[in-house]
Design a protein around this motif. Structure first.
Motif, PDB file in Angstrom:
ATOM      1  N   GLU A  12       0.832  -1.207   0.000  1.00 26.19           N
ATOM      2  CA  GLU A  12       0.000   0.000   0.000  1.00 26.19           C
ATOM      3  C   GLU A  12       0.868   1.259   0.000  1.00 26.19           C
ATOM      4  OE1 GLU A  12      -3.247   2.179   2.892  1.00 26.19           O
ATOM      5  OE2 GLU A  12      -2.924   0.037   3.083  1.00 26.19           O
ATOM      6  N   GLN A  13       1.895   1.268   0.816  1.00 24.91           N
ATOM      7  CA  GLN A  13       2.794   2.420   0.880  1.00 24.91           C
ATOM      8  C   GLN A  13       3.543   2.606  -0.434  1.00 24.91           C
ATOM      9  OE1 GLN A  13       5.010   1.014   4.221  1.00 24.91           O
ATOM     10  NE2 GLN A  13       3.882   2.262   5.696  1.00 24.91           N
ATOM     11  N   HIS A  14       3.946   1.510  -1.043  1.00 24.29           N
ATOM     12  CA  HIS A  14       4.671   1.553  -2.313  1.00 24.29           C
ATOM     13  C   HIS A  14       3.791   2.157  -3.406  1.00 24.29           C
ATOM     14  CE1 HIS A  14       6.380  -0.215  -6.046  1.00 24.29           C
ATOM     15  NE2 HIS A  14       7.522   0.110  -5.445  1.00 24.29           N
ATOM     16  N   SER A  15       2.561   1.710  -3.509  1.00 25.83           N
ATOM     17  CA  SER A  15       1.675   2.244  -4.543  1.00 25.83           C
ATOM     18  C   SER A  15       1.309   3.703  -4.274  1.00 25.83           C
ATOM     19  CB  SER A  15       0.407   1.388  -4.676  1.00 25.83           C
ATOM     20  OG  SER A  15      -0.333   1.409  -3.488  1.00 25.83           O
ATOM     21  N   THR A  16       1.145   4.078  -3.002  1.00 28.98           N
ATOM     22  CA  THR A  16       0.862   5.472  -2.658  1.00 28.98           C
ATOM     23  C   THR A  16       2.042   6.362  -3.026  1.00 28.98           C
ATOM     24  OG1 THR A  16      -0.572   4.782  -0.843  1.00 28.98           O
ATOM     25  CG2 THR A  16       0.245   7.043  -0.787  1.00 28.98           C
ATOM     26  N   LEU A  17       3.251   5.915  -2.742  1.00 29.69           N
ATOM     27  CA  LEU A  17       4.450   6.674  -3.089  1.00 29.69           C
ATOM     28  C   LEU A  17       4.534   6.891  -4.593  1.00 29.69           C
ATOM     29  CD1 LEU A  17       7.162   7.985  -2.349  1.00 29.69           C
ATOM     30  CD2 LEU A  17       8.174   5.705  -2.478  1.00 29.69           C
TER      31      LEU A  17
END
Length: 55
Positions: A12-17
């Motif tokens: 989730e953090q990777h896609s948000t970044l």
């Protein structure tokens, strides 16, 4: 001498970044500014190796 920095992100953090970087790049392009460095960061994030960690 260059220093490496490491970030450990979940999916989730990777896609948000990535989404935020693309939006930032689009804003720069709309302003007529160069976005080359943002492109480089996007590619580095996309190509970053996946490492499984025990928590």
């Amino acid at each position: 001498m260059k220093h490496k920095r490491f970030m450990y992100l979940n999916n989730e953090q990777h896609s948000t970044l990535l989404r935020c970087l693309v939006e930032f790049k689009n804003d720069l392009v709309r302003q007529g500014r160069t976005a080359d460095i943002v492109d480089e960061v996007i590619l580095k994030v996309m190509k970053a190796p996946v490492k499984k960690l025990r928590v």
